[in-house]
Each structure stands twice: as C-alpha cells, then as structure tokens.
Design a protein around this motif. Sequence first.
Motif, PDB file in Angstrom:
ATOM      1  N   SER A 150       5.033   3.441 -13.944  1.00  0.00           N
ATOM      2  CA  SER A 150       3.922   3.517 -12.914  1.00  0.00           C
ATOM      3  C   SER A 150       2.527   2.614 -13.035  1.00  0.00           C
ATOM      4  O   SER A 150       2.375   2.004 -11.789  1.00  0.00           O
ATOM      5  N   GLU A 151       2.013   2.655 -13.868  1.00  0.00           N
ATOM      6  CA  GLU A 151       0.767   1.889 -14.148  1.00  0.00           C
ATOM      7  C   GLU A 151       1.257   0.351 -13.957  1.00  0.00           C
ATOM      8  O   GLU A 151       0.425  -0.332 -13.106  1.00  0.00           O
ATOM      9  N   GLU A 152       2.162  -0.294 -14.467  1.00  0.00           N
ATOM     10  CA  GLU A 152       2.687  -1.301 -14.484  1.00  0.00           C
ATOM     11  C   GLU A 152       3.276  -2.196 -12.849  1.00  0.00           C
ATOM     12  O   GLU A 152       2.625  -3.165 -12.411  1.00  0.00           O
ATOM     13  N   LEU A 153       3.794  -1.244 -12.214  1.00  0.00           N
ATOM     14  CA  LEU A 153       3.993  -1.472 -10.886  1.00  0.00           C
ATOM     15  C   LEU A 153       2.969  -1.531 -10.049  1.00  0.00           C
ATOM     16  O   LEU A 153       2.858  -2.312  -9.032  1.00  0.00           O
ATOM     17  N   ALA A 196       5.894  -5.795 -19.515  1.00  0.00           N
ATOM     18  CA  ALA A 196       5.858  -5.073 -20.645  1.00  0.00           C
ATOM     19  C   ALA A 196       6.845  -3.891 -20.559  1.00  0.00           C
ATOM     20  O   ALA A 196       7.757  -3.584 -21.346  1.00  0.00           O
ATOM     21  N   THR A 197       7.014  -3.011 -19.239  1.00  0.00           N
ATOM     22  CA  THR A 197       7.551  -1.939 -19.249  1.00  0.00           C
ATOM     23  C   THR A 197       8.823  -1.984 -18.424  1.00  0.00           C
ATOM     24  O   THR A 197       9.887  -1.793 -18.633  1.00  0.00           O
ATOM     25  N   LEU A 198       8.805  -2.694 -17.299  1.00  0.00           N
ATOM     26  CA  LEU A 198       9.758  -3.021 -16.254  1.00  0.00           C
ATOM     27  C   LEU A 198      10.825  -3.906 -16.697  1.00  0.00           C
ATOM     28  O   LEU A 198      12.074  -3.943 -16.353  1.00  0.00           O
ATOM     29  N   GLN A 199      10.343  -4.878 -17.759  1.00  0.00           N
ATOM     30  CA  GLN A 199      11.225  -5.869 -18.197  1.00  0.00           C
ATOM     31  C   GLN A 199      11.857  -6.882 -17.219  1.00  0.00           C
ATOM     32  O   GLN A 199      12.995  -7.250 -17.332  1.00  0.00           O
ATOM     33  N   MET A 232      -0.920  -4.292  -6.821  1.00  0.00           N
ATOM     34  CA  MET A 232      -2.585  -4.650  -6.534  1.00  0.00           C
ATOM     35  C   MET A 232      -2.598  -6.272  -6.518  1.00  0.00           C
ATOM     36  O   MET A 232      -3.300  -6.702  -5.534  1.00  0.00           O
ATOM     37  N   VAL A 233      -1.816  -6.861  -7.075  1.00  0.00           N
ATOM     38  CA  VAL A 233      -1.704  -8.432  -6.865  1.00  0.00           C
ATOM     39  C   VAL A 233      -1.277  -8.793  -5.802  1.00  0.00           C
ATOM     40  O   VAL A 233      -1.868  -9.548  -4.986  1.00  0.00           O
ATOM     41  N   VAL A 234      -0.068  -8.138  -5.030  1.00  0.00           N
ATOM     42  CA  VAL A 234       0.495  -8.571  -3.827  1.00  0.00           C
ATOM     43  C   VAL A 234      -0.438  -8.123  -2.669  1.00  0.00           C
ATOM     44  O   VAL A 234      -0.605  -8.958  -1.773  1.00  0.00           O
ATOM     45  N   ILE A 235      -1.028  -7.071  -2.873  1.00  0.00           N
ATOM     46  CA  ILE A 235      -2.305  -6.622  -1.793  1.00  0.00           C
ATOM     47  C   ILE A 235      -3.293  -7.604  -1.862  1.00  0.00           C
ATOM     48  O   ILE A 235      -3.647  -8.157  -0.748  1.00  0.00           O
ATOM     49  N   THR A 236      -3.696  -7.963  -2.968  1.00  0.00           N
ATOM     50  CA  THR A 236      -4.966  -8.917  -3.081  1.00  0.00           C
ATOM     51  C   THR A 236      -4.770 -10.183  -2.388  1.00  0.00           C
ATOM     52  O   THR A 236      -5.323 -10.823  -1.618  1.00  0.00           O
ATOM     53  N   VAL A 282       0.925  -1.229   0.029  1.00  0.00           N
ATOM     54  CA  VAL A 282       0.216   0.024  -0.160  1.00  0.00           C
ATOM     55  C   VAL A 282       0.863   1.259   0.149  1.00  0.00           C
ATOM     56  O   VAL A 282       0.602   2.175  -0.800  1.00  0.00           O
ATOM     57  N   LEU A 283       1.778   1.045   0.989  1.00  0.00           N
ATOM     58  CA  LEU A 283       2.703   2.387   0.842  1.00  0.00           C
ATOM     59  C   LEU A 283       3.630   2.652  -0.384  1.00  0.00           C
ATOM     60  O   LEU A 283       3.781   3.610  -0.890  1.00  0.00           O
ATOM     61  N   LEU A 284       3.964   1.665  -0.980  1.00  0.00           N
ATOM     62  CA  LEU A 284       4.687   1.836  -2.289  1.00  0.00           C
ATOM     63  C   LEU A 284       3.731   2.173  -3.398  1.00  0.00           C
ATOM     64  O   LEU A 284       4.148   3.134  -4.164  1.00  0.00           O
ATOM     65  N   MET A 285       2.620   1.739  -3.419  1.00  0.00           N
ATOM     66  CA  MET A 285       1.344   2.062  -4.424  1.00  0.00           C
ATOM     67  C   MET A 285       1.159   3.380  -4.421  1.00  0.00           C
ATOM     68  O   MET A 285       1.090   4.416  -5.178  1.00  0.00           O
ATOM     69  N   ALA A 286       1.064   4.038  -2.950  1.00  0.00           N
ATOM     70  CA  ALA A 286       0.838   5.553  -2.744  1.00  0.00           C
ATOM     71  C   ALA A 286       1.881   6.321  -2.960  1.00  0.00           C
ATOM     72  O   ALA A 286       1.764   7.293  -3.972  1.00  0.00           O
ATOM     73  N   LEU A 287       3.089   5.760  -2.856  1.00  0.00           N
ATOM     74  CA  LEU A 287       4.259   6.648  -3.088  1.00  0.00           C
ATOM     75  C   LEU A 287       4.304   6.846  -4.607  1.00  0.00           C
ATOM     76  O   LEU A 287       4.670   7.778  -5.105  1.00  0.00           O
ATOM     77  N   ASN A 288       4.229   5.686  -5.239  1.00  0.00           N
ATOM     78  CA  ASN A 288       4.258   5.682  -6.755  1.00  0.00           C
ATOM     79  C   ASN A 288       3.220   6.584  -7.440  1.00  0.00           C
ATOM     80  O   ASN A 288       3.600   7.184  -8.394  1.00  0.00           O
TER      81      ASN A 288
END
Length: 185
Positions: A52-55, A129-132, A60-64, A28-34
């Motif tokens: 940002s979107e990919e992260l 796709a983005t972070l590779q 979201m998968v981690v949190i779920t 949650v903190l990383l998502m908010a910071l990102n």
Amino acid sequence: MMHLLERGLIRLDRGLQGLEITCLAGGVLLMALNTIINVFGRYLFSQSLYFSEELNQILMVVITFMGLGYVTRQGRHIRMSAFYDMLSNRHKKWLMLVITLSTAATLYLLSYYAWLYVAKMASRGMLTATLQIPLYWTLLVVPLGLFIGGLQYSLAFIRNLQSRDVFLSFHALDIYDDSHPEQSL
C-alpha cells in the motif's frame, strides 16, 4: 493554412487534456481506493496491504508530474506577479512571451535529463522494494509529465503570438478578477 494549424493545436490540446485528466483522476481514485482498503484491512482483519505505501508513493509521483500540465492548461500554476502586474498590457505581452518560451525550453531540457535518468535506472535493472516491478516503470511519468508541461507552455507561447490579449495558457486569458476581495486576504 492557419485554420489547419489552429485545428492541429486544438487537437493536440484536447489529446493532452484527456491524458492529463485520465492520469490525475485515475491516480487519485486508485490512491483513495488503496488507502481505504488498507485501512479496512488493518482495522477489521488486523492485516495491512503489504504494498500500500509503495503504491501510494508511485501514484503521488504520477499525480504530481501529470498535474504539471493540467495546472498549466488551467492557468493555475504559482506565479510571482508583483512586477508583472505593474506593467502595461504591451509589456505584459512581451514578458509573457519570454516566460512561456523560457519555461517551455526549461521543461523540455528537464524532460531530457529525466529521460536519461530513467534510461540509467532501466539499464541497472533495479526493482521496487515491495511490488518488485522495474523501478524505471514508476519513473517514466517524470519525463512524460515534464514534456507535457513543456507542450502546454509552448501552446501558451503560440496563443500569445496569435492574439492581442495576454494568455496564461492556451485557454486561460490573463485577467485579474477583483470582484471577490475576500480572496485577497
């Protein structure tokens, strides 16, 4: 011997709690910071973070999936309890044993299938796709979260075997609190 088993279960429960809280709070903190950094970048510098979107999707998968064990631990998972609530405590106890055991078994099975899927993704060498980064890294939390959920339901099953009371989880006693009638509206 029983005290040793009880201490082992408590240790397992505390270890799972630390892992769940760390993953949830960190996610949650990383998502908010990102998101905050991305918004500032977009509006102040006209430049978004390209990842940002990919992260946020990964987080979201981690949190779920890490949240599955946490809500089970708290006894806060969604329940359809109309039939259950009409039962006597003795019947509730038997039904809770069936529910916790069958849910644990289902989560373990789902964890196994999720693990097979992650292994298939690893063998294909796919990247995000983005972070590779290897796609399977982002999916490892799925079988882990399902397995932890299974452990939480197993702990609830054991607690219900040990106690005369009915427990929703290892700690959460099944009590109905009608002292706040406005909550039922």
